[in-house]
Structure formats: structure tokens, C-alpha cells
Write an enzyme that holds these catalytic residues in place. Sequence first.
Site, mmCIF file in Angstrom:
data_model
loop_
_atom_site.group_PDB
_atom_site.id
_atom_site.type_symbol
_atom_site.label_atom_id
_atom_site.label_comp_id
_atom_site.label_asym_id
_atom_site.label_seq_id
_atom_site.Cartn_x
_atom_site.Cartn_y
_atom_site.Cartn_z
ATOM 1 N N ASP A 33 0.828 -1.208 0.000
ATOM 2 C CA ASP A 33 0.000 0.000 0.000
ATOM 3 C C ASP A 33 0.868 1.266 0.000
ATOM 4 O O ASP A 33 0.523 2.264 -0.635
ATOM 5 C CB ASP A 33 -0.917 -0.031 1.230
ATOM 6 C CG ASP A 33 -1.894 1.123 1.257
ATOM 7 O OD1 ASP A 33 -2.489 1.426 0.208
ATOM 8 O OD2 ASP A 33 -2.067 1.732 2.327
ATOM 9 N N HIS A 47 -7.206 0.375 9.544
ATOM 10 C CA HIS A 47 -6.210 0.917 8.610
ATOM 11 C C HIS A 47 -6.441 2.432 8.572
ATOM 12 O O HIS A 47 -7.449 2.891 8.068
ATOM 13 C CB HIS A 47 -6.439 0.279 7.234
ATOM 14 C CG HIS A 47 -5.533 0.777 6.158
ATOM 15 N ND1 HIS A 47 -4.506 0.010 5.626
ATOM 16 C CD2 HIS A 47 -5.471 1.951 5.491
ATOM 17 C CE1 HIS A 47 -3.883 0.690 4.688
ATOM 18 N NE2 HIS A 47 -4.449 1.879 4.578
ATOM 19 N N CYS A 92 -1.796 10.016 -0.178
ATOM 20 C CA CYS A 92 -3.246 9.874 -0.211
ATOM 21 C C CYS A 92 -3.679 10.169 -1.641
ATOM 22 O O CYS A 92 -3.549 11.301 -2.106
ATOM 23 C CB CYS A 92 -3.903 10.854 0.746
ATOM 24 S SG CYS A 92 -5.694 10.649 0.795
#
Length: 297
Positions: A14, A203, A236
Site C-alpha cells: 500500500d 487501517h 493519499c
Amino acid sequence: MPPRVAIYDVGPRDGLQNEPEVLRPEVRADLVDRLARAGLPALEVASFVDARRVPQMGGAEEVVEALERVDGVVYAGLALNERGYERLVAAGLDEVRFAFGATESFNRRNQNASVDESLASAARIAERARGDGIRATLNISVAFGCPFEGPVEESRVLELAEKLAAMEADEILLADTIGVAVPTQVRRLVARVSELGVPVGGHFHNTRNTGYANALAALEAGATVLDASVGGLGGCPFAPRATGNIATEDLVYVLEGEGHDTGVDLAALIEVSKWLEGVLGRSLEGQVYRAGPFPAL
Ligand code: MG
């Protein structure tokens, strides 16, 4: 006995997926090995998606092949459909993490499927994982807020979690994908999902500086798994100038101080972040690797 929490380091997957650099599979495997040797109990090592869509995740099989596995460590990967699942099993990972969004708009854009279609995939993957003898974690993305639909109703996420619990998932993971949640919201949702009798994970992103407070709130409410990313790797995708995942070493620092047993060697983990800084040639988002532990180790 201090409460035990399992930290999944999602940096190699990720994290790197949301960074501009494309690291070679050997370097990504090296990162995973360094984290395993620092005591991380679980690692998200690769994503079995189309490398044309996500070049950072190309060569997933090569990453797994190159690992020097540490006994007892869980090596997990991401799959978004059954094809990805099959690749993951063939590569020999211990756990599949299947992710889908809580809202139709998010799921359409990210998974190219309706939420109902993703639930059907989740059910098939959970069943196949049982047959294949590997763990299955089912992740609900945008569980607290969606970049397209705004705030997400708690009742909506609970309804999805009930369906996942019925699939006998090994774990349900609630993800604040865009970093908008606050602790009260996290405490409430985690507590309600925990009542379903399946281990719950959290998360959290630090996009708006609430990530660590949310992680602590999740633990207080009954979560037993937390995701974090070494050095805070990963931005992000919906707020390009903002930070993403909470940093593993920062999380370990606060959790150990709070009396939780993470099993992670903080000094060794800090060395991994310093090494990674050298690999990427720039400083990372994490703060503890720069400030150092206290008292000095
Ligand atoms: Mg993330």
C-alpha cells in the site's frame, strides 16, 4: 499481561503503490525482509493487480520469490478479484487481503464493480482461501468517508461487515482510506463490528493528523490488528499534497509506551526507515525515525 496487537506493515504494498518511484522487485523483497527481521509479525508484500494499471506493483511473483522468509511471520498480499487471488496462491503467500469500497462510486472507480458484485467476489475468495488453507482478510475501504459521496453512514458499514462475518472471514479490516475519521467515530464503529465475533483490524491514514489517535481508539474499542507503513510510506491518492498511511515506527513508539506488546524492535525498525530514506533519496513522513526513540536505545 499487556494487550497484544498485530501490526501489519503495508509499506511494501500500500505504501509503495502510492509513491512516485517504481522500485525493482529485489529491492521490494529486501524491504520486506528487513521489516520481518525487525520483528513485524505480518507484512503486506505485493499486489496481484494488472501491472499496466499499477506499475509500482509489477513483478509481484518475483517479489515473493526473492523473500528470505522468517518463521512465524505472515506474508500477505492484496487481490481485487479471483484472478488476482489465483496468482497470490500460486506465488505461495499466507494470506489474501481482498478490498472493496463501502460506497458504489468508490467501488465502481477502484474495482470496476458494484458493491454487490464485490461482496460476491469476497464470498468466493473467502471460501477458496479456506479450501487452500490460507487466511482471508476482507477490507472495507472508505469505511468512514468517501471522496465522491462524503461521510459514510455507520449503519451502511455495519451491514457490509455483517455480510463479511457470515463469510467466515479471518478478519474484517476497516479502512479510513482518505484519512477523514475522528476517534469517536472509530471507537463506535469498531466496537459494533467487534460484536460480530470476527477479529477486527483498522487501517488509518494521517492525512488530517488524526491517524494515531484513531489507531488508539480502535484498540480501545476491541481491534486486534492495525495497519501501518514503514516511514509513513504512501500518499493519499485523493489528496495529492497530503500524507497517507500512519508510520509503523511512530505507531510502535506510542503503543509500547501505552503498554501494548507489539513484538517489534523499534531500534531495528528505525534503521529500516533510514535505509529506505537512502533508497528513495528523500526524507519520509515518519517522525520517530528522525527524532529517535526515548529513552535512547
Ligand atoms: Mg493506505
